[in-house]
Write an enzyme that holds these catalytic residues in place. Structure first.
Site, PDB file in Angstrom:
ATOM      1  N   GLU A 152       0.839  -1.214   0.000  1.00 46.18           N
ATOM      2  CA  GLU A 152       0.000   0.000   0.000  1.00 46.18           C
ATOM      3  C   GLU A 152       0.869   1.257   0.000  1.00 46.18           C
ATOM      4  O   GLU A 152       0.759   2.119   0.880  1.00 46.18           O
ATOM      5  CB  GLU A 152      -0.994  -0.015   1.170  1.00 46.18           C
ATOM      6  CG  GLU A 152      -1.980  -1.156   1.040  1.00 46.18           C
ATOM      7  CD  GLU A 152      -3.214  -1.069   1.945  1.00 46.18           C
ATOM      8  OE1 GLU A 152      -3.266  -0.207   2.826  1.00 46.18           O
ATOM      9  OE2 GLU A 152      -4.127  -1.891   1.726  1.00 46.18           O
ATOM     10  N   GLU A 210      -4.905  -8.732  -0.429  1.00 45.47           N
ATOM     11  CA  GLU A 210      -5.715  -8.434   0.767  1.00 45.47           C
ATOM     12  C   GLU A 210      -7.165  -8.333   0.340  1.00 45.47           C
ATOM     13  O   GLU A 210      -7.507  -7.502  -0.514  1.00 45.47           O
ATOM     14  CB  GLU A 210      -5.271  -7.124   1.440  1.00 45.47           C
ATOM     15  CG  GLU A 210      -3.965  -7.254   2.186  1.00 45.47           C
ATOM     16  CD  GLU A 210      -3.586  -6.011   2.985  1.00 45.47           C
ATOM     17  OE1 GLU A 210      -4.492  -5.296   3.459  1.00 45.47           O
ATOM     18  OE2 GLU A 210      -2.376  -5.780   3.122  1.00 45.47           O
TER      19      GLU A 210
END
Ligand code: AHR
Length: 491
Positions: free
Chosen positions: A172, A295
């Site tokens: 991220e 994820e």
């Protein structure tokens, strides 16, 4: 009333890594959930809980991502090797400011993978770490020659290198991994990836940190600027009650509107995978690069009275449906989706396992993974579904979601979800010329939408044999109960 038509046998294999998981240093996932330490009264192997090892082996976890998540871009791996008393403690700044004693590090993670039979997927620190640190981590784990890292590994008790295939270059990086723009991360990715070397026979599959949800610009830039240096590109998406983060919704106490919203938001993964894949197709028509959904899962309010930073939530039949929907979507897109990792393995978000002291329970989501494991490495059978809608307050979603595969023994497995919480669905499954004589099935369902397992009652939701079908010439008629997940086997 719905029809499922099984089409011709397809060539793509459903990569078993679609059934992957993710364990972060977050809340009670690693500590308590997996790692109790060698001196614990809880039965363990080298510090890892035996009950968890056994449960994870049963669902055949193919790959496990670690150490984060946001934690990964704060983690300095050298703090987690060597004698425990010499490992420095740190603050887990991202997840509640708790003390991380670094007792679960590289050796312990790779031991866990050995014990559960999973391949490791390590996420490196690009956000706050150095190129040298990342390069040395791969060298420490995989190099067999003479080098300072090999010597260090040997000094720490491991002479042979480990096999490591999957390596993430940051997490991220548009957010907790450095707040970078896509253009900047693409350059950084290229720099870090340059030093991730293949030592000996070990071949690293480099996974670039990908987009948040529908950030198609991110995928476009990464594919345009860095595709020649990656084998995988990730995306992250969590299913929630609302797009508004301030509306978290309870994991167990919800009404039909919230059930509907969660089903609708889970189905959104279909659009995300399709649109990110289309961008990848333009740059990589041969589909060399995998889309790695590293994820995914539900994200609700934490259980009342628990630390909000620990993301501990219960898991109901609604989560089971979300899991079934996602796994069907990933199966159907297995030409591009090569790995997916549910967040997270134990005690965090859509966990497959919950623990309380020495007690452990398997969640409804666990059971979906156990039922769907038959698809791992099987060949996808494409299907078309002609379904009726589930409509609530003027909005509609499909009632039925499904995928099918054929395994090495030529058994056909069809996994079907009925998303309607109150109405059964009559399904005609057209099997054309498929060769089978026997059909059997298993079902996961319950009386209530929010049925779940507790430490007092661990088996409220568990798979049962399913008999609600009739075998006819060229078809199977299925009476699919409301809010259920069914896996049929044709042999
Ligand atoms: O899974 C919890 C967190 O969600 C991860 O650490 C992060 O990558 C994502 O935002």
């Amino acid at each position: 009333m719905a029809n499922i038509v099984l089409n011709a046998r397809k060539k793509e294999k459903i990569n078993k890594n679609i059934y992957g998981h993710f364990a972060e240093h977050l809340g009670r996932c690693i500590y308590e959930g997996i790692w109790v330490g060698k001196d614990s009264a809880i039965p363990n192997t080298d510090g890892i809980r035996n009950d968890v090892i056994e449960a994870l082996r049963e669902i055949k976890i193919p790959v496990l991502r670690w150490p984060g998540g946001c934690f990964a871009d704060t983690y300095h791996w050298m703090d987690g090797i060597g004698p425990y008393e010499q490992r420095p403690s740190m603050i887990n700044t991202h997840w509640g400011g708790v003390v991380e004693n670094n007792h679960f590090g590289t050796h312990e993670f790779l031991r866990l993978c050995e014990l559960i039979g999973a391949e490791p997927y390590i996420c490196g620190n690009l956000g706050s770490g150095t190129v040298q640190e990342m390069q040395q981590w791969v060298e420490y784990i995989t190099f067999d020659g003479t080098s300072p890292m090999t010597e260090l590994r040997k000094k720490n008790g491991r002479s042979e290198p480990w096999k490591l295939t999957y390596f993430g270059v940051g997490n991220e990086n548009w957010g907790c991994g450095g707040n970078m723009r896509a253009e900047y991360y693409a350059d950084e990715y290229r720099r870090y990836a340059t030093y991730i070397r293949n030592y000996g026979d070990n071949k690293i599959y480099r996974i670039a940190g990908g987009a948040s949800v529908d950030d198609y610009h991110w995928t476009e830039v990464l594919m345009r600027e860095a595709r020649h240096m990656m084998e995988g590109l990730s995306i992250h998406y969590y299913t929630r009650v609302s797009k508004d983060w301030s509306v978290q919704g309870s994991a167990t106490d919800f009404n039909e509107n919230e059930w509907f919203a969660v089903m609708q938001n889970a189905l959104y993964m279909e659009e995300l995978v399709t649109r990110h894949s289309h961008i990848m197709d333009r740059y990589d028509p041969e589909k060399r690069i995998g889309l790695i959904v590293d994820e995914w899962g539900t994200w609700f309010a934490v259980e009342p009275g628990t630390n909000p930073a620990f993301l501990y939530q219960q898991n109901t039949l609604r989560d089971a449906l979300v899991a079934g929907i996602h796994l069907n979507i990933f199966n159907n897109h297995c030409d591009r989706v090569r790995m997916a990792n549910l967040a997270q393995t134990v005690n965090v978000l859509q966990a497959v396992i919950l623990t309380e002291g020495e007690k452990m329970i398997k969640t409804p989501t666990y059971h979906v993974f156990e039922m769907f494991k038959v698809h791992q490495d099987a060949e996808l059978v494409s299907l078309s579904v002609d379904f009726s809608d589930y409509t609530l307050d003027g909005q509609s979603i499909p009632r039925i979601n499904a995928s099918a595969s054929i395994d090495k023994e030529s058994k056909i497995h069809i996994s079907i979800c009925n998303l309607h919480p109150a109405e059964d669905e009559f399904i005609t499954c057209h099997t054309a010329n498929m060769d089978f004589s026997k059909v059997s099935g298993r079902i996961l369902t319950a009386g209530e939408m929010n049925a779940h397992n507790t430490f007092e009652n661990p088996s409220s939701v568990k798979p049962e044999p399913f008999y609600g079908f009739r075998q006819e010439k060229g078809r199977i008629d299925i009476e699919m109960p409301a809010k259920s997940v069914v896996v049929l086997t044709l042999e």
